[in-house]
Write a protein that holds these residues in place. Sequence first.
Motif, mmCIF file in Angstrom:
data_model
loop_
_atom_site.group_PDB
_atom_site.id
_atom_site.type_symbol
_atom_site.label_atom_id
_atom_site.label_comp_id
_atom_site.label_asym_id
_atom_site.label_seq_id
_atom_site.Cartn_x
_atom_site.Cartn_y
_atom_site.Cartn_z
ATOM 1 N N LYS A 289 -7.871 101.569 -22.465
ATOM 2 C CA LYS A 289 -8.619 101.669 -21.268
ATOM 3 C C LYS A 289 -8.945 100.366 -20.620
ATOM 4 N N ARG A 326 -16.928 104.924 -19.523
ATOM 5 C CA ARG A 326 -18.014 105.765 -18.775
ATOM 6 C C ARG A 326 -18.697 104.429 -17.903
ATOM 7 N N GLU A 329 -15.778 104.311 -14.921
ATOM 8 C CA GLU A 329 -15.782 105.265 -14.305
ATOM 9 C C GLU A 329 -16.955 105.059 -13.257
ATOM 10 N N GLU A 330 -18.287 104.609 -13.746
ATOM 11 C CA GLU A 330 -19.417 104.396 -12.872
ATOM 12 C C GLU A 330 -19.317 103.486 -11.921
ATOM 13 N N PRO A 333 -15.374 103.952 -9.419
ATOM 14 C CA PRO A 333 -14.634 105.446 -9.531
ATOM 15 C C PRO A 333 -13.443 105.788 -9.013
ATOM 16 N N VAL A 337 -8.733 104.566 -15.224
ATOM 17 C CA VAL A 337 -9.291 103.802 -16.523
ATOM 18 C C VAL A 337 -8.469 103.861 -17.873
#
Length: 425
Positions: A289, A326, A329-330, A333, A337
Amino acid sequence: MFKKYFYKINLCLGILFIFGISFSVNAQTDLGIIAVVNDGAITAFDLEQRARVVMLSSKLQDMPEVRKKIMPQILRGLIDEQLKFQEAKKNGINVSEEEVQRTFAINAQNNKISLDEFKQKLQTSGIDLNAFSNQIRNEIAWNKLRASKLRSKINISPDEVEERLQILKSNIGKPEYKISEIFLPTDNPDQINEVKQTADRLLEQIHEGADFSNIARDFSYSASSARGGDLGWVHATQLDSQLELALRDLKPGQLTEPIRITGGYTILLLQDRRMVSDFGSSKTMISIKQFPLPITSMSSAAEIEGMKKRLKTLISEAQNCDQFGRLAEENSPNARVDLAKTFIDELPEELRNIVKDLPVQVASAPVQLPGAIVSFMVCEKEEADPQTIARNKIAQQLELEQLDSLEKAYLRDLRRVAFIQLRQG
């Protein structure tokens, strides 16, 4: 052309067909509309600008007779690009200025020059930076749409992989070829002669010194165009008999003549030849990732350092890949990832050096790469046996083939329902 770490960006020109029209273009005196595409338009200036980009990237001779031969194909490429961008817009796809500038930066790095030097090179070649930015924006938009709308339709079954694996086993001891292609389609039977002429012209230019891989990027209508036409190793049974026969008599570095196949014409470059061997030894497979924070060419050294500190603080909260993902992604956006699961020795060298000794579930220190400050986390490492390696490669190839087929059908449908009016000049 570009190393793709953060976004599936593929800056290539889809220049495919030829129209039976003739026109002259002078960007300084004629800015009139030469084609209407639904509610959009293509001007003589657009065409002239794209011609200059193609000449520069493909190393084509910028001579009147060469321009006369390739202008119709370039116009058709611009028409297809308009259709793609309109469809992306219709589906709510947006492209930020940051994404455009990031691609500029990646282009510069891959040309081994600074961003300012790259832009200066474009301008010296008569290429308007705004026109080039629009080209980038259109291509990013289409790739986003393709990723969201077409990739979800790809479905590779274990049976399909197993069938290919058995074919591979049956070919041990037989020849295989490392080849590249330029594929020009004939959607309309009336275009067959014109497309053959186009293929002949491109082959002539390659023989006169134009770069095959850049010609493939600029003209080929195949998923392989993003890789400069590279198809990798293909064994004889995967090829039409006429293609295998044509390759059989070539030496590495030689080209076939344009060959008529189902759907169009192809030109093949034989890079190498070998006998299919057994599956070899095991390899380390890795899943990764990434957590990128975008930067631009205008970011100062202080801003970049501040971004590194911010990312370091953010990743300190991640104890595993789920938390890391997470957070990415936050905070980013629009970023990709999850990187595709692959073999560690097949990663780009820069990325391989970062992750090869990185412990699993531990974030790397932030590093500066083109367009972003990035941290990576290795989620899994496993030793893959030779047949697992072969199955993985087969699945990847099948995915490319399905995506290629879906994209061709999608664009064909867009053309079928579009209002396209050509204005002869």
